[in-house]
Design an enzyme around this catalytic site. Structure first.
Site, PDB file in Angstrom:
ATOM      1  N   LYS A   1      -8.632  20.191  22.261  1.00  0.00           N
ATOM      2  CA  LYS A   1      -8.749  18.909  21.556  1.00  0.00           C
ATOM      3  C   LYS A   1      -9.499  19.033  20.231  1.00  0.00           C
ATOM      4  CE  LYS A   1      -7.907  15.931  25.484  1.00  0.00           C
ATOM      5  NZ  LYS A   1      -7.687  16.937  26.563  1.00  0.00           N
TER       6      LYS A   1
HETATM    7  C1  LIG Z   1      -6.518  17.007  27.330  1.00  0.00           C
HETATM    8  C2  LIG Z   1      -6.266  18.289  28.047  1.00  0.00           C
HETATM    9  C3  LIG Z   1      -4.986  18.626  28.544  1.00  0.00           C
HETATM   10  C4  LIG Z   1      -3.805  17.684  28.452  1.00  0.00           C
HETATM   11  O1  LIG Z   1      -3.328  17.526  27.140  1.00  0.00           O
HETATM   12  P1  LIG Z   1      -2.333  16.328  26.762  1.00  0.00           P
HETATM   13  O2  LIG Z   1      -2.160  16.386  25.286  1.00  0.00           O
HETATM   14  O3  LIG Z   1      -3.047  15.070  27.197  1.00  0.00           O
HETATM   15  O4  LIG Z   1      -1.075  16.534  27.503  1.00  0.00           O
HETATM   16  C5  LIG Z   1      -4.820  19.865  29.140  1.00  0.00           C
HETATM   17  N1  LIG Z   1      -5.856  20.727  29.279  1.00  0.00           N
HETATM   18  C6  LIG Z   1      -7.092  20.446  28.818  1.00  0.00           C
HETATM   19  C7  LIG Z   1      -8.187  21.425  29.024  1.00  0.00           C
HETATM   20  C8  LIG Z   1      -7.349  19.220  28.186  1.00  0.00           C
HETATM   21  O5  LIG Z   1      -8.585  18.941  27.736  1.00  0.00           O
END
Ligand SMILES: *Cc1c(COP(=O)(O)O)cnc(C)c1O
Length: 465
Positions: free
Chosen positions: A112
């Site tokens: 993120k």
């Molecule tokens: C947010 C997250 C996901 C999922 O990602 P999306 O874009 O919501 O599909 C997967 N793995 C981790 C570690 C995350 O923080």
């Protein structure tokens, strides 16, 4: 470039307004009206570019004429200067023709950061130019909150309020948020669960009268278009690294809200030769059920060892539905309002066929992911986090062609999820990178509030600077 709503009723917006607006006034999500297209020759000419240079080439058409090139370059350079690895998104080989793209080299150890470091700088840029101040309000079950706080802690024109469920996030995750002591950062521990937090945020966006007149709320979850846009870049980066556009590439993506994999779909539409996109889910498998059985229906939430993918509904799924239904806003409006009423959504035959052509899907349970972490540790001396393990397993189970390189998105650093790693037989808690080694000694600041929207609104109103 203009941005339109997936429900066809809200006004078209500029890039900057789409970033500030979040949810469209008709309840839809903003998407670009057209997509930039890159030819194979153009993509080939990008081989060897740094991550930052590539990011400029991929993202600038989305903001055409709204931001001078030099400003965008500077914004990109600042956003990725906080990453611990010079490659920004290093690629590691885990088997023959199988790779892991390490997307966890940013400040909060999850992918993120790619979007939220950029979004923080972008907001700062837009707001300074407009001499405007905004309030960010977000709910988190773990990774989003820390990445958003880290992205906005230095933004003078932003006050950020992040709600997390009291005593229900891991200690690493809580401390990553609560040890940020800047004056514009407020962590609120709600005496409730994640859904309570999320519902408070949703209602607040619907009625912003608790804010002073000159403020508006801005969303930092993946309904914000800028997040998706920033994530398209690493598909191109990894693709080029394994030989695209001269040969095709496949990706496997641990999926929750469908933001990450939607960015992969866009990369494909923009010209990257992607042969296969794998939607990897945990026991919260609404997307896998939808693609495999046309069963997009609400089930109860399951608490898994991959908590960042514990969701009942994927908010970005509406963006792909819009394309599956040939961008017919009325059709999406009807589908979504039915879904709200009945908790069920069935795709038309045509839409389902297209979805299956675009995506493979697979569900991985806790027991299996523990086994995968153990196997990869034993065979490759490489430690996967539980989310990444789900992607690796899904890739191995659904792979169509062994001769096409498969890139698995490593969405988090294993040290963020010590429980799963221990269960896989790893002899100690995985070590945090050294910039976080003293996390457990740092001072924390947060406020515990009841599960009561009025009280939370009052707290926000009292603390806005
Ligand atoms: C947010 C997250 C996901 C999922 O990602 P999306 O874009 O919501 O599909 C997967 N793995 C981790 C570690 C995350 O923080």
């Amino acid at each position: 470039m203009k941005y339109i709503s997936t429900r066809g009723q809200a006004p078209k917006l500029s890039f900057e307004d789409a970033v500030l607006t979040g949810l469209a006034s008709d309840g839809g999500l903003y998407v670009p009206e057209t997509l930039p297209q890159f030819s194979a020759e153009e993509i080939a000419s990008w081989a060897g570019l740094s991550y930052q240079e590539l990011a400029f080439n991929v993202m600038s058409p989305f903001m055409a004429r709204e931001m001078p090139d030099d400003d965008l370059r500077e914004l990109i350079n600042n956003s990725y200067s906080t990453f611990r690895h010079d490659a920004i998104a290093p690629l590691v080989q885990t088997a023959h023709n199988e790779f892991v793209l390490e997307l966890f080299q940013g400040p909060t150890l999850a992918f993120k950061d790619f979007a939220l470091q950029f979004l923080g700088n972008l907001l700062d840029y837009i707001l300074k130019k407009r001499d405007q101040r905004v309030v960010i309000m977000g709910a988190t079950s773990g990774d989003t909150g820390s990445a958003a706080i880290e992205g906005c802690r230095h933004s003078d024109n932003v006050d950020i309020f992040i709600l997390h469920p009291h005593n229900r996030v891991s200690e690493v995750q809580r401390r990553q948020m609560t040890t940020v002591l800047e004056e514009n950062v407020f962590n609120i521990a709600i005496e409730g669960n994640f859904d309570d937090c999320q519902n408070m945020v949703k209602s607040s966006f619907g009625d912003q009268s608790f804010l002073p007149e000159d403020r508006q709320l801005v969303a930092v979850n993946s309904i914000n278009w800028a997040r998706i846009m920033a994530q398209i870049v690493y598909y191109f980066y990894a693709g080029l690294a394994v030989g695209a556009p001269h040969r095709p590439v496949a990706f496997s993506v641990p999926t929750g809200n469908f933001g990450d994999i939607f960015a992969g779909y866009l990369a494909k539409r923009m010209g990257l030769p992607i042969d296969q996109l794998v939607v990897a889910t945990n026991a919260n498998d609404i997307l896998h059920r939808c693609i495999s059985d046309n069963d997009h229906s609400l089930h109860n939430l399951v608490h898994s060892l991959s908590p960042s993918m514990d969701i009942m509904v994927s908010s970005n799924f509406e963006r792909i539905l819009f394309d599956l239904y040939d961008r017919d806003g009325n059709a999406i409006n009807e589908l979504m309002s039915n879904f709200k009423k009945t908790g069920k959504l069935a795709l038309s035959d045509g839409a389902l066929a297209k979805a299956r052509e675009l995506f493979s899907s697979y569900r991985v349970d806790d027991e299996t992911l523990i086994q995968v972490i153990a196997d990869v540790w034993k065979n490759n001396d490489y430690l996967l986090d539980p989310h990444t393990a789900i992607g690796v397993e899904a890739a191995r189970k659904t792979r169509r062609r062994q001769d096409i390189p498969m890139v698995c998105m490593a969405t988090a650093h294993p040290a963020k999820f010590p429980e799963a790693v221990r269960k896989a037989g790893y002899p100690q808690d995985p070590t945090l990178p050294h910039h976080m080694a003293d996390l457990f000694e740092r001072e924390e600041r947060y406020s515990v509030q009841p599960n009561d929207l009025k009280v939370v609104h009052q707290f926000i109103a009292d603390n806005i600077r």
